[in-house]
Design an enzyme around this catalytic site. Structure first.
Site, PDB file in Angstrom:
ATOM      1  N   CYS A 228     -73.120  38.564 -94.133  1.00  0.00           N
ATOM      2  CA  CYS A 228     -72.753  37.177 -94.467  1.00  0.00           C
ATOM      3  C   CYS A 228     -73.432  36.852 -95.794  1.00  0.00           C
ATOM      4  O   CYS A 228     -74.478  36.223 -95.826  1.00  0.00           O
ATOM      5  CB  CYS A 228     -73.193  36.219 -93.361  1.00  0.00           C
ATOM      6  N   ALA A 229     -72.839  37.286 -96.889  1.00  0.00           N
ATOM      7  CA  ALA A 229     -73.587  37.474 -98.127  1.00  0.00           C
ATOM      8  C   ALA A 229     -73.630  36.288 -99.083  1.00  0.00           C
ATOM      9  O   ALA A 229     -74.535  36.203 -99.909  1.00  0.00           O
ATOM     10  CB  ALA A 229     -73.038  38.691 -98.876  1.00  0.00           C
ATOM     11  N   ALA A 230     -72.652  35.392 -99.046  1.00  0.00           N
ATOM     12  CA  ALA A 230     -72.587  34.328-100.066  1.00  0.00           C
ATOM     13  C   ALA A 230     -73.805  33.408-100.005  1.00  0.00           C
ATOM     14  O   ALA A 230     -74.345  33.157 -98.925  1.00  0.00           O
ATOM     15  CB  ALA A 230     -71.307  33.505 -99.877  1.00  0.00           C
ATOM     16  N   LYS A 234     -79.684  37.022-101.369  1.00  0.00           N
ATOM     17  CA  LYS A 234     -80.288  38.155-100.667  1.00  0.00           C
ATOM     18  C   LYS A 234     -79.615  39.461-101.061  1.00  0.00           C
ATOM     19  O   LYS A 234     -80.262  40.507-101.159  1.00  0.00           O
ATOM     20  CB  LYS A 234     -80.213  37.935 -99.156  1.00  0.00           C
ATOM     21  N   ASP A 293     -64.098  62.411 -89.887  1.00  0.00           N
ATOM     22  CA  ASP A 293     -64.339  62.933 -91.225  1.00  0.00           C
ATOM     23  C   ASP A 293     -63.363  62.366 -92.247  1.00  0.00           C
ATOM     24  O   ASP A 293     -63.662  62.290 -93.434  1.00  0.00           O
ATOM     25  CB  ASP A 293     -64.245  64.456 -91.231  1.00  0.00           C
ATOM     26  N   ASP A 314     -77.649  37.811 -91.744  1.00  0.00           N
ATOM     27  CA  ASP A 314     -78.174  36.470 -91.978  1.00  0.00           C
ATOM     28  C   ASP A 314     -77.143  35.505 -91.412  1.00  0.00           C
ATOM     29  O   ASP A 314     -76.254  35.040 -92.110  1.00  0.00           O
ATOM     30  CB  ASP A 314     -78.405  36.242 -93.477  1.00  0.00           C
ATOM     31  N   CYS A 345     -81.375  30.323 -90.358  1.00  0.00           N
ATOM     32  CA  CYS A 345     -81.864  29.134 -91.059  1.00  0.00           C
ATOM     33  C   CYS A 345     -82.170  28.027 -90.059  1.00  0.00           C
ATOM     34  O   CYS A 345     -82.087  26.846 -90.379  1.00  0.00           O
ATOM     35  CB  CYS A 345     -80.841  28.654 -92.076  1.00  0.00           C
TER      36      CYS A 345
END
Length: 409
Positions: A228-230, A234, A293, A314, A345
């Protein structure tokens, strides 16, 4: 000294949180007080993949020396890529009769050293002109109507400043501008503005968010997933800790937010980040062992199981069910012997301890890293050491943090 009212919240929410801290009432009251005021220090993460911390510290100090009030710049005693600037306040500033009302998000930024930008303004005096000295207040309950000429609702004083635009420019039919509307000259809390300052070398980020990256312990050459990068705070920190060597996959389900990750990565000169518009709940693909593979070289999501050395989850706020789903995906995507960091948070049991307890019960392959060991590692600046871990060769390690990290990181 307390200058702001205690946090306003739904009575049911207050009672719930009070029950969570029933063993220590002082902790609950102290928490509310801390959340009502700016931190004592502004935290800046340095791009140590480009320059040494000392070089960046000296460059920042030279820049700040050009300002009227030049604060000291300190290095963090444990974190080798963090600079700290003291926040001075509350200062003795008296409110004026001419009032400008801003939204809560804009108000928070002002308390952290920002000037007031046009989109954040909700109300100004009827005849406000360029050069007028005004007091800035924050609408803490979100009840001020945009374009109002006065506001009698609940508000908190942030300081005084000088208008750089007329009222007509703020509330024009063409929509608000994007520049500075009020330049803060007497802020209640004094902290430098970092708008456009050493943008490729410094990243404004809350301290707990920085700690999360170190707890993950990324190494050069690894393949790491940020679920959950935005907006990429981080993510870019992980890439920096890897020395820009390896691959950091950043997933974000909203395209505009995903594009912000790309912008931050480009600004910080981090080329190992690959951002995708994808809901991480759907990030894993289940494939037969006989054809695994064929999927090893998958570039974008979904990915085969055991594709990543380390994973950061996160979790979004108040997304209980989705967090459980993401836990399932994270465990499947994590390699044996890998590390999963779960950070939130919030401070509620339901979104922290209870979720981790569920994960440990559901996935026997997970081992919880004792928090005392993480604290020891941080103090020693050895942020990850397999010899101190309780994992087995075929197990997976989970590290949990209940820090108050902000979603903007």
């Amino acid at each position: 000294m307390s200058v702001f009212p205690q946090l306003s919240m739904n009575p049911e929410v207050r009672e719930h949180l009070r029950n969570v801290y029933t063993n220590n009432e002082l902790v609950f009251e102290a928490l509310l007080s801390c959340l009502s005021h700016p931190p004592l220090f502004t935290c800046l993460r340095a791009s140590t993949h480009l320059h040494s911390l000392q070089d960046i510290q000296h460059r920042l100090q030279r820049h700040l020396a050009q300002q009227e009030r030049s604060p000291s710049v300190y290095t963090h005693p444990q974190l080798p890529d963090v600079l700290l600037l003291p926040v001075h306040g509350p200062r003795p500033v008296d409110p004026l009769a001419s009032e400008v009302i801003v939204g809560a998000q804009c108000g928070n930024a002002v308390l952290r050293g920002a000037h007031v930008f046009t989109p954040g303004i909700l109300s100004t005096p009827k005849y406000m002109k360029v050069g007028e000295v005004v007091s800035v207040f924050s609408d803490v309950e979100g009840k001020c109507t945009r374009g109002a000429k006065e506001f009698k609702g609940k508000k908190v004083f942030l300081g005084n400043g000088i208008s750089e635009v007329d009222r007509s420019e703020i509330f024009s039919s063409d929509g608000p501008g994007k520049g500075v509307a009020i330049r803060m000259t007497e802020p209640l809390y004094q902290s430098p503005s970092f708008d456009g300052v050493l943008t490729d070398q410094l990243f404004l980020q809350n301290l707990p968010s920085v700690v999360v990256g170190h707890a993950l312990g990324p190494r050069p050459g690894e393949r790491i997933l940020d679920m959950c990068a935005a907006p990429g705070g981080k993510t870019t920190h992980i890439a920096s800790l890897m020395g820009n060597q390896g691959t950091v996959v950043a997933l974000e389900k909203i395209r505009s937010k995903m594009e912000k990750i790309v912008q931050n990565a480009k600004m910080l000169q981090l080329h190992c980040i690959k951002a995708y518009c994808c809901n991480s709940v759907h990030a894993v693909i289940f494939v037969d062992v006989l054809i695994i593979d064929l999927c090893v070289f998958v570039d974008g999501p979904p990915y085969p199981e055991e594709s990543f050395d380390r994973i950061l989850l996160d979790a979004p706020c108040s997304g209980y069910v989705s967090s459980l789903q993401r836990f399932c995906v994270a465990v499947r995507l994590l390699k044996r012997g890998g590390v999963l960091v779960y950070s939130t948070c919030t401070v509620t049991l339901a979104e922290n301890e209870e979720q981790v307890a569920w994960a440990l019960k559901t996935f026997p392959c997970l081992t919880l890293e004792p928090q005392v060991r993480i604290k020891t590692l941080l103090k020693q600046q050895a942020f990850y050491n397999p010899e101190l871990s309780t994992q087995t060769e075929n197990g997976k390690l989970i590290v949990i943090f209940f820090f108050l990290t902000e979603t903007t990181d």
